[in-house]
Scaffold this motif. Structure first.
Motif, PDB file in Angstrom:
ATOM      1  N   ALA A  18      32.501  -8.331  -1.741  1.00 30.12           N
ATOM      2  CA  ALA A  18      31.297  -8.570  -0.901  1.00 30.12           C
ATOM      3  C   ALA A  18      31.314  -7.897   0.352  1.00 30.12           C
ATOM      4  N   PHE A  19      32.402  -7.871   1.156  1.00 37.74           N
ATOM      5  CA  PHE A  19      32.531  -7.222   2.201  1.00 37.74           C
ATOM      6  C   PHE A  19      32.389  -5.510   2.048  1.00 37.74           C
ATOM      7  N   MET A  20      32.867  -5.007   1.206  1.00 34.48           N
ATOM      8  CA  MET A  20      32.687  -3.741   0.911  1.00 34.48           C
ATOM      9  C   MET A  20      31.152  -3.462   0.529  1.00 34.48           C
ATOM     10  N   VAL A  21      30.459  -4.457  -0.199  1.00 35.80           N
ATOM     11  CA  VAL A  21      29.270  -4.064  -0.702  1.00 35.80           C
ATOM     12  C   VAL A  21      28.412  -4.163   0.915  1.00 35.80           C
ATOM     13  N   LEU A  22      28.543  -5.214   1.408  1.00 29.38           N
ATOM     14  CA  LEU A  22      27.783  -5.343   2.772  1.00 29.38           C
ATOM     15  C   LEU A  22      28.059  -4.012   3.706  1.00 29.38           C
ATOM     16  N   ASN A  23      29.277  -3.476   3.827  1.00 29.62           N
ATOM     17  CA  ASN A  23      29.700  -2.285   4.542  1.00 29.62           C
ATOM     18  C   ASN A  23      28.901  -1.055   3.899  1.00 29.62           C
ATOM     19  N   LEU A  24      28.959  -0.913   2.752  1.00 25.50           N
ATOM     20  CA  LEU A  24      28.226   0.258   2.096  1.00 25.50           C
ATOM     21  C   LEU A  24      26.566   0.099   2.325  1.00 25.50           C
ATOM     22  N   VAL A  25      26.004  -1.074   2.111  1.00 27.93           N
ATOM     23  CA  VAL A  25      24.578  -1.079   2.597  1.00 27.93           C
ATOM     24  C   VAL A  25      24.382  -0.615   4.029  1.00 27.93           C
ATOM     25  N   ALA A  26      25.082  -1.350   4.754  1.00 29.51           N
ATOM     26  CA  ALA A  26      25.070  -0.905   6.342  1.00 29.51           C
ATOM     27  C   ALA A  26      25.141   0.326   6.525  1.00 29.51           C
TER      28      ALA A  26
END
Length: 175
Positions: A18-26
């Motif tokens: 989930a943190f990787m997803v958040l970072n990529l979206v950011a």
């Protein structure tokens, strides 16, 4: 950031993912925190979900299940007579089929992670496309993810003139 990690640890079944997803979206988000429905890439414009799935794909490259999938794809293509005789062409064909399968399973994992992020009040999701913006997908609509709440700390601050050449003729850029 520490509170964000705590929220992810408590609300997500896969907090690192989930943190990787958040970072990529950011990384691809606009200043308002929204990303999508399309993202520019080397292959042209991709839907946000395809781009995220492709970006997360290499994380499982050494997974034994991925290696087993490659063997199964090769076997299936051989049985169906779809595997080229040339070994290099066969390798490319297997990789192309693998890419499609990994992207499809990646989208499933991505949807689960985004649903958890939405429930944790770290992301908002809506669909945009053919007819009108709408909460429900379908009718050629594509996902748009917006980072909200404590997750906004991941947004990159960009100067107002980022991407614009502000140097006048005869001036050297300062780096």
């Amino acid at each position: 950031m520490s509170h964000l990690l705590e929220v992810l640890a408590n609300k997500s079944t896969r907090p690192r993912y989930a943190f990787m997803v958040l970072n990529l979206v950011a990384d691809v988000a606009r200043p308002d925190g929204s990303a999508g429905p399309f993202v520019p890439s080397e292959q042209g414009l991709l839907t946000l979900r395809d781009w995220l799935s492709d970006a997360l794909g290499p994380m499982g490259a050494r997974d034994p299940r991925r290696l087993a999938m490659e063997r199964a794809v090769r076997r299936s293509m051989e049985q169906d007579g779809k595997l080229p005789d040339d070994e290099q062409a066969a390798g490319r064909a297997v990789l192309a089929q693998m890419h499609q399968r990994v992207r499809a399973s990646g989208k499933t994992n991505l949807s689960r992670a985004v649903s958890e992020l939405v429930r944790a009040d770290l992301m908002r999701r809506h669909y945009q496309g053919y007819r009108v913006d709408h909460e429900n997908r379908g009718a050629q609509r594509h996902a748009v993810y917006t980072i909200i709440g404590r997750a906004r700390c991941l947004l990159r601050t960009r100067p107002a003139n980022a991407g614009k050449d502000t140097n006048r003729q005869g001036e050297l850029p300062l780096h």
